[in-house]
Design a protein around this motif. Sequence first.
Motif, PDB file in Angstrom:
ATOM      1  N   SER A 174       0.815  -1.213   0.000  1.00 19.52           N
ATOM      2  CA  SER A 174       0.000   0.000   0.000  1.00 19.52           C
ATOM      3  C   SER A 174       0.851   1.266   0.000  1.00 19.52           C
ATOM      4  N   ILE A 175       2.067   1.192   0.526  1.00 15.92           N
ATOM      5  CA  ILE A 175       2.942   2.369   0.536  1.00 15.92           C
ATOM      6  C   ILE A 175       3.294   2.784  -0.891  1.00 15.92           C
ATOM      7  N   LEU A 176       3.580   1.810  -1.745  1.00 15.56           N
ATOM      8  CA  LEU A 176       3.978   2.117  -3.121  1.00 15.56           C
ATOM      9  C   LEU A 176       2.895   2.880  -3.884  1.00 15.56           C
ATOM     10  N   PRO A 177       1.622   2.401  -3.932  1.00 17.93           N
ATOM     11  CA  PRO A 177       0.612   3.192  -4.636  1.00 17.93           C
ATOM     12  C   PRO A 177       0.341   4.536  -3.975  1.00 17.93           C
ATOM     13  N   GLY A 178       0.520   4.610  -2.646  1.00 19.86           N
ATOM     14  CA  GLY A 178       0.338   5.897  -1.970  1.00 19.86           C
ATOM     15  C   GLY A 178       1.362   6.918  -2.418  1.00 19.86           C
ATOM     16  N   ILE A 179       2.621   6.502  -2.498  1.00 24.24           N
ATOM     17  CA  ILE A 179       3.680   7.405  -2.953  1.00 24.24           C
ATOM     18  C   ILE A 179       3.455   7.811  -4.407  1.00 24.24           C
ATOM     19  N   CYS A 180       3.058   6.847  -5.227  1.00 25.01           N
ATOM     20  CA  CYS A 180       2.782   7.154  -6.636  1.00 25.01           C
ATOM     21  C   CYS A 180       1.627   8.147  -6.770  1.00 25.01           C
ATOM     22  N   GLY A 181       0.630   8.028  -5.890  1.00 27.49           N
ATOM     23  CA  GLY A 181      -0.474   8.974  -5.898  1.00 27.49           C
ATOM     24  C   GLY A 181      -0.019  10.377  -5.535  1.00 27.49           C
ATOM     25  N   ILE A 182       0.860  10.487  -4.538  1.00 22.44           N
ATOM     26  CA  ILE A 182       1.398  11.803  -4.153  1.00 22.44           C
ATOM     27  C   ILE A 182       2.188  12.419  -5.306  1.00 22.44           C
TER      28      ILE A 182
END
Length: 292
Positions: free
Chosen positions: A172-180
Motif C-alpha cells: 500500500s505504501i507504493l501506490p500511496g507514494i505514486c499517488g502523491i
Amino acid sequence: MNGGPSGFNNAPATRAFVIASALFTIFFGIRGRSSKLGLSSFQDIFGGLHVWKLIVSVFSFSSTPELIFGIFLLYYFRVFERQIGSNKYLVFILFSIVVSLLLEVLALSLLKDPAVNLITSGPYGLIFASFVPFYFDIPVSTLFRVFRVRFSDKSFIYLAGLQLLLSAWKRSILPGICGILAGSLYRLNIFRIRKAKFPEFFASFFLRFSLPSMGSSPSTPSRNVVGTVPSYPGRRAERTYPAPSAAEPPEDAIATLVSMGFDRNSARQALVHARNDVNAATNILLEAQNLH
C-alpha cells in the motif's frame, strides 16, 4: 474539520466514485476475490485480458478497514470538487489514476521486490493525489495540544491517510507514494493539465445517474460582471468578479468556506460579492490570502 455541508451537494463525481468503490468492494469481498485484485505487472495495463482486473482494482479496496478509511477520505476530499467544479475535478480524477498506475508499473519493473509483487487494490492514486492540494490549499483553522504534542484540525485527515498508507505495508505504501507524485505533477500543471476540463454533459451525467444527495440544491452560477472586490487587506482593486448580491448567503455555503479554514465573516463577505457562488468566493478568499 469537515469537507463542508453534509452530503454530496456540488460533488456528483465524488458521489459516483464513492458509490462505485463501496459496491465493487462489497461485491468482490463477498465472492472472496478481493485479495486477487491489484496491479502485478505491466500486463495489467497493456494486456487486453487484464483490462477488467485493472478497472476493478481502481475502485475496489482489498479489505474492510481500507474501505472505511478510503471512503472517509474520498468523502472529505469532495471539497476540491466544490472548489474547482466537477468538469475540472473529473480531469483530476483521470489524471491521478492514470499517472499513478503508470508510476506503479515503472516501480514494479525497477524494484522487482517479491514483497510487492501484487500492489493492493483501491483508488490510492486519487486519494493520495488529493493530499497535495490538501496540504497547500486548505489552511489550518484550529490548533490544540495533546500531552504537549501540537496538533491541528488537519491532523485527523493526515492520520487517516497514514493508516490507509500503512494498511498493507509495502503493497500500500507504493501506490500511496505514486499517488502523491501524481498529485504533485498535477499541481505543477504539466501540459497545462489544470486548465483542462471535461464537457458539461459529463458532469450532468454524474448528476443525473448518481443517487440523490442530502441538503439543499447547489446554487446556480450567475453571470459575471465588472465589480469591485471586497476590502481585504493587501488586495488589488478593480478585478473582474460577479457583482455583489443582496441575498443573504445560505448557511451551507458559509459552512463550506469555513470548513476550508476561512474566517466566517470573510466567507460571508466573499459570498455576498460572488452572488453566493461558492467557487468564485473561494477564489476571492484564496487570492486575498496569497496577497497577505
